[in-house]
Motif scaffolding. Structure first.
Motif, PDB file in Angstrom:
ATOM      1  N   ASP A 105       0.854  -1.181   0.000  1.00 18.18           N
ATOM      2  CA  ASP A 105       0.000   0.000   0.000  1.00 18.18           C
ATOM      3  C   ASP A 105       0.896   1.240   0.000  1.00 18.18           C
ATOM      4  O   ASP A 105       1.552   1.535   1.008  1.00 18.18           O
ATOM      5  N   PRO A 106       0.947   2.000  -1.115  1.00 16.68           N
ATOM      6  CA  PRO A 106       1.870   3.138  -1.208  1.00 16.68           C
ATOM      7  C   PRO A 106       1.667   4.170  -0.105  1.00 16.68           C
ATOM      8  O   PRO A 106       2.636   4.740   0.414  1.00 16.68           O
ATOM      9  N   GLN A 107       0.412   4.399   0.276  1.00 16.02           N
ATOM     10  CA  GLN A 107       0.143   5.403   1.307  1.00 16.02           C
ATOM     11  C   GLN A 107       0.711   4.970   2.665  1.00 16.02           C
ATOM     12  O   GLN A 107       1.344   5.753   3.373  1.00 16.02           O
ATOM     13  N   VAL A 108       0.491   3.712   3.018  1.00 11.10           N
ATOM     14  CA  VAL A 108       1.022   3.192   4.278  1.00 11.10           C
ATOM     15  C   VAL A 108       2.545   3.176   4.239  1.00 11.10           C
ATOM     16  O   VAL A 108       3.217   3.536   5.215  1.00 11.10           O
ATOM     17  N   LEU A 109       3.103   2.778   3.084  1.00 12.49           N
ATOM     18  CA  LEU A 109       4.557   2.713   2.941  1.00 12.49           C
ATOM     19  C   LEU A 109       5.187   4.086   3.138  1.00 12.49           C
ATOM     20  O   LEU A 109       6.198   4.228   3.849  1.00 12.49           O
ATOM     21  N   ARG A 110       4.599   5.106   2.528  1.00 14.68           N
ATOM     22  CA  ARG A 110       5.136   6.468   2.682  1.00 14.68           C
ATOM     23  C   ARG A 110       5.036   6.927   4.137  1.00 14.68           C
ATOM     24  O   ARG A 110       5.946   7.565   4.666  1.00 14.68           O
ATOM     25  N   ALA A 111       3.917   6.579   4.780  1.00 14.16           N
ATOM     26  CA  ALA A 111       3.701   7.040   6.150  1.00 14.16           C
ATOM     27  C   ALA A 111       4.710   6.422   7.119  1.00 14.16           C
ATOM     28  O   ALA A 111       5.307   7.118   7.945  1.00 14.16           O
ATOM     29  N   VAL A 112       4.906   5.107   7.030  1.00 15.77           N
ATOM     30  CA  VAL A 112       5.821   4.466   7.970  1.00 15.77           C
ATOM     31  C   VAL A 112       7.263   4.881   7.692  1.00 15.77           C
ATOM     32  O   VAL A 112       8.055   5.100   8.621  1.00 15.77           O
ATOM     33  N   ALA A 113       7.626   5.039   6.407  1.00 17.73           N
ATOM     34  CA  ALA A 113       8.980   5.488   6.078  1.00 17.73           C
ATOM     35  C   ALA A 113       9.212   6.911   6.582  1.00 17.73           C
ATOM     36  O   ALA A 113      10.288   7.230   7.108  1.00 17.73           O
ATOM     37  N   ARG A 114       8.196   7.758   6.444  1.00 14.33           N
ATOM     38  CA  ARG A 114       8.315   9.134   6.934  1.00 14.33           C
ATOM     39  C   ARG A 114       8.543   9.166   8.444  1.00 14.33           C
ATOM     40  O   ARG A 114       9.426   9.870   8.943  1.00 14.33           O
ATOM     41  N   ASP A 115       7.745   8.377   9.171  1.00 14.86           N
ATOM     42  CA  ASP A 115       7.878   8.368  10.627  1.00 14.86           C
ATOM     43  C   ASP A 115       9.238   7.830  11.059  1.00 14.86           C
ATOM     44  O   ASP A 115       9.880   8.372  11.968  1.00 14.86           O
ATOM     45  N   LEU A 116       9.696   6.771  10.396  1.00 19.80           N
ATOM     46  CA  LEU A 116      10.983   6.180  10.767  1.00 19.80           C
ATOM     47  C   LEU A 116      12.138   7.125  10.455  1.00 19.80           C
ATOM     48  O   LEU A 116      13.081   7.250  11.245  1.00 19.80           O
ATOM     49  N   ARG A 117      12.067   7.794   9.304  1.00 14.02           N
ATOM     50  CA  ARG A 117      13.141   8.738   8.983  1.00 14.02           C
ATOM     51  C   ARG A 117      13.169   9.899   9.957  1.00 14.02           C
ATOM     52  O   ARG A 117      14.242  10.374  10.349  1.00 14.02           O
ATOM     53  N   GLY A 118      11.988  10.351  10.356  1.00 18.18           N
ATOM     54  CA  GLY A 118      11.935  11.486  11.263  1.00 18.18           C
ATOM     55  C   GLY A 118      12.579  11.199  12.600  1.00 18.18           C
ATOM     56  O   GLY A 118      13.191  12.082  13.214  1.00 18.18           O
TER      57      GLY A 118
END
Length: 571
Positions: A31-44
């Protein structure tokens, strides 16, 4: 980036220092939306120390892992969604484990898939699972990831120019040094003196005697004892104070729990350990029935976490340091240490634990540390690769060791004197052992001889049921039979049973005429964990009739501190 330096002979390219690439955190979701969200949180939260990579499928993620392997890089954490087409999250994490077994593996799943996630923890050795959605990440994502990355970092053994041990691989003295460093969780590299790297290291420091320990910035330590090695490593062995509210002797689960509760509740606390944090439990390869760790936890990792808690609450730790005598002087309990120093305290906890019994079998003394080991001896895992390993004992510690060594050994045989494993081993562990084809169980069997010259080569087995005897090749034997308390230094001070276990509360012997505990000069009865000396308590395996479990030891340690508060309130 490079700069050019001109010399009279030629033009030389001089490279500027390059920062090593950060370890990888890989997240996988279709799921691209979920993937972007979790990657964003982890990078932050983790982007400054880790590279966060993303993949939209299991196959794409496997390609990333292949490239990492080719470049000699490694992932620290793999986080995969369960419901992906073609390859589920569990399937991906199982395949990834074959390439990078040390990477922490997390399944991201919906509530409806919780049962599958729990099953995967047991079957695929997942480290954790997270439910979607994970908002707020500060509560539901970051703490879990932080713990897992800390676990991975603590076990990581990257290349380093640090401590080296040079010696004969199967010499007892070499084993003891490696075991000491491993249990102190000090990274080191072992070099076999019989191989080129080891021989070169000895030549570099002009030494022929082994084992030696090479610590950067110091002269070589030739056959150092624990005190010399502790000094070189900067370990603390001298107390800063003269008197403490609480002194805890022994840093197994019971002692660590008492130190945490004592320190957190404002008692000035000193923890004294002669060997290493975690005690006997610290050598366990995996503890799977301890509350709060559904994926299991190694004894070393549990000890590391407990040590961090102890230090967090301001507890002073002496390690390695040994207590040799207890003196009762009025309201003070004086603890005499092996270096000649002493400290006094208002309350004392005896959490000295037990040690596995030594074998009187032929060849046992000669080959101890040279193929025969008491306890799990995780330092010997590499020497067991491709070997036939024998585990003596039928309780949980033996079963956990069998599971651990089966990962590298050609075969593992449990040698049990009893009729079956059911007598002393947990059901879950018996079932796990039954699922490993390289583990076999021989009941009603004994080892009657250890054979070999300068290292273990074979053992003699007697099958009491069949009445047969045979000699079989053996690369290593690990024994987990019986236990004895380390309490001889309490002679004449604390009441114990004939085997040395410490008597407490209602178990303290009583005077036949008065019905009062022998030597007891207080009007009240001894508290449940209080010994025959008021203010001196016992917890864990050294206590008479204790249940030999990590959880029980922790409970004893916590409970003892509450009794200590009652005692201190009467002074």
């Amino acid at each position: 980036m490079t700069t050019t330096q001109t010399t009279s002979a030629a033009t030389v390219q001089v490279s500027s220092p390059v920062r090593p690439r950060r370890p990888v955190v890989l997240t996988v979701d279709d799921d691209p939306q979920v993937l972007r969200a979790v990657a964003r949180d982890l990078r932050g939260c983790f982007g400054s120390d880790y590279r966060v990579l993303s993949a939209g499928s299991g196959s794409e993620a496997m390609e990333i892992l292949t490239r990492l392997e080719e470049r000699g890089e490694e992932p620290a954490l793999l986080l995969a969604d369960q419901r992906m087409p073609e390859m589920t999250g569990v399937e991906f994490l199982r395949k990834a484990r074959m390439i990078f077994p040390s990477a922490r593996r997390v399944l991201l799943t919906a509530y409806a898939d919780t049962e599958a996630a729990i099953s995967a923890i047991n079957e695929a050795r997942l480290d954790h699972y997270l439910l979607k959605p994970w908002d707020p990440p500060e509560e539901r994502l970051f703490p879990t990831v932080t713990d897992l990355l800390a676990d991975w970092t603590s076990e990581r053994r990257p290349g380093f120019d640090g401590i080296r041990v040079v010696g004969a691989r199967f010499a007892r003295s070499s084993h003891e040094l490696r075991e000491f460093l491993t249990r102190q969780q000090v990274p080191f590299r072992f070099l076999d003196a019989g191989e080129p790297d080891g021989a070169q290291a000895l030549e570099d420091v002009a030494q022929t005697v082994t084992p030696i320990v090479l610590v950067p910035g110091r002269a070589p330590l030739v056959r150092p004892d624990p005190a010399q090695l502790a000094d070189a490593l900067g370990l603390v062995t001298t107390a800063t104070g003269e008197h403490y509210d609480l002194v805890v002797i022994g840093a197994g689960p019971a002692g660590l729990a008492a130190a945490v509760y004592g320190g957190s509740e404002g008692l000035s606390t000193l923890l004294v350990e002669r060997s290493a944090m975690g005690g006997q439990a610290g050598t366990s390869s995996r503890i799977e029935n301890y509350l709060g760790f559904p994926q299991g936890v190694s004894g070393a990792e549990l000890a590391r976490r407990a040590r961090d808690q102890v230090l967090k609450f301001g507890v002073e730790v002496l390690n390695p340091q040994e207590v040799v005598r207890l003196e009762v002087c009025g309201p003070a309990r004086i603890v005499h240490l092996s270096d000649g120093r002493s400290v006094s305290c208002s309350t004392l906890l005896l959490a000295t634990g037990v040690s596995y019994n030594r074998l009187a079998t032929e060849g046992a003394d000669r080959l101890e540390g040279q193929g025969l080991y008491y306890g799990a001896a995780m330092t010997e895992a590499e020497t067991c690769a491709g070997a036939d390993v024998y585990i003596v004992g039928g309780a949980n510690s033996a079963g956990q060791a069998a599971m651990y060594f089966s990962q590298k050994a050609a075969s593992v045989t449990l040698v049990v004197r009893g009729e079956s494993l059911e007598l002393a081993m947990s059901t879950y562990l018996i079932e796990e052992i039954g699922d490993v084809p390289t583990i076999s169980v021989r009941t009603r069997t004994r080892i009657t001889a250890f054979n070999g010259d300068d290292r273990l080569e074979s053992v003699t087995l007697v099958d009491d049921k069949a009445g047969t005897e045979e000699t079989v090749g053996a690369g290593a034997v690990f024994t987990f039979i019986g236990a004895r308390p380390e309490t001889s230094w309490l002679d004449g001070t604390i009441a114990r049973d004939e085997d040395g276990f410490i008597l407490a509360g209602p178990d303290i012997p009583r005077d036949a005429a008065t019905g009062r505990p022998h030597g007891w000069d207080l009007e009240r009865e001894p508290y449940l964990l209080e010994t025959s000396v008021p203010g001196v308590f016992v917890a864990g395996d050294a206590r008479y009739r204790s249940v030999k479990r990590v959880t029980t030891g922790v409970g004893d340690g916590a409970m003892a501190v509450q009794f200590m508060h009652r005692y201190l309130g009467t002074l």
